[in-house]
Design a protein around this motif. Structure first.
Motif, PDB file in Angstrom:
ATOM      1  N   GLU A  42     -87.322 -50.761-109.429  1.00  0.00           N
ATOM      2  CA  GLU A  42     -86.495 -51.794-108.790  1.00  0.00           C
ATOM      3  C   GLU A  42     -87.021 -53.184-109.116  1.00  0.00           C
ATOM      4  OE1 GLU A  42     -85.227 -49.081-104.970  1.00  0.00           O
ATOM      5  OE2 GLU A  42     -86.984 -50.373-104.863  1.00  0.00           O
ATOM      6  N   LYS A  83     -78.884 -50.219-101.701  1.00  0.00           N
ATOM      7  CA  LYS A  83     -79.911 -49.241-101.335  1.00  0.00           C
ATOM      8  C   LYS A  83     -80.678 -49.699-100.100  1.00  0.00           C
ATOM      9  CE  LYS A  83     -84.212 -47.146-102.566  1.00  0.00           C
ATOM     10  NZ  LYS A  83     -85.493 -47.475-103.033  1.00  0.00           N
ATOM     11  N   GLU A  87     -80.446 -48.306 -96.201  1.00  0.00           N
ATOM     12  CA  GLU A  87     -81.661 -47.823 -95.550  1.00  0.00           C
ATOM     13  C   GLU A  87     -81.891 -48.545 -94.225  1.00  0.00           C
ATOM     14  OE1 GLU A  87     -84.943 -48.250 -98.223  1.00  0.00           O
ATOM     15  OE2 GLU A  87     -84.379 -46.478 -99.393  1.00  0.00           O
TER      16      GLU A  87
END
Length: 98
Positions: A42, A83, A87
Motif C-alpha cells: 500500500e 480498504k 475497516e
C-alpha cells in the motif's frame, strides 16, 4: 492536482476543480491519518500515485487529457481508501455490538 483557481476559465473547469478537489482533499487527509497502518504494498502504491500525479502536473497542460490521465492514479488511491474506510466502519460496528 489542479486545475487551480487561477486556471478556471469556464464552468466546466470550475466543476472539475470543485468535484475532484474536494474528494481528493478528503481522501488525502484520511489516508494521511492511516499511513502508519499501511502495508509495504500500500505504501508503494501511494508513492506510485503521488509520482503519477506529479508527472501529469509537470508534463501536461491540457485539462481534458489531464483528467483522463488522472484516472490511472485515482484507481489505486481509491482502492487503498476504500480498504481503510471499510475497516473503520466494521471496527465501529464491532465496538457498538460489544
Amino acid at each position: 492536482v489542479g486545475p487551480f483557481p487561477w486556471q478556471v476559465t469556464n464552468g466546466a473547469t470550475l466543476l472539475l476543480m470543485v468535484s475532484e478537489g474536494v474528494i481528493f482533499i478528503f481522501v488525502a487527509f484520511y489516508l494521511l491519518k492511516k499511513v502508519k497502518h499501511f502495508s509495504e504494498v500500500e505504501f508503494y502504491l501511494l508513492i506510485q500515485v503521488i509520482l503519477w500525479f506529479m508527472l501529469i502536473c509537470i508534463s501536461n497542460d491540457n485539462f481534458g487529457t489531464d483528467s483522463r490521465l488522472r484516472i490511472v492514479g485515482w484507481i489505486p488511491l481509491m482502492i487503498i481508501f476504500v480498504k481503510y474506510l471499510s475497516e473503520g466502519i466494521v471496527n465501529r460496528k464491532l465496538k457498538k455490538e460489544k
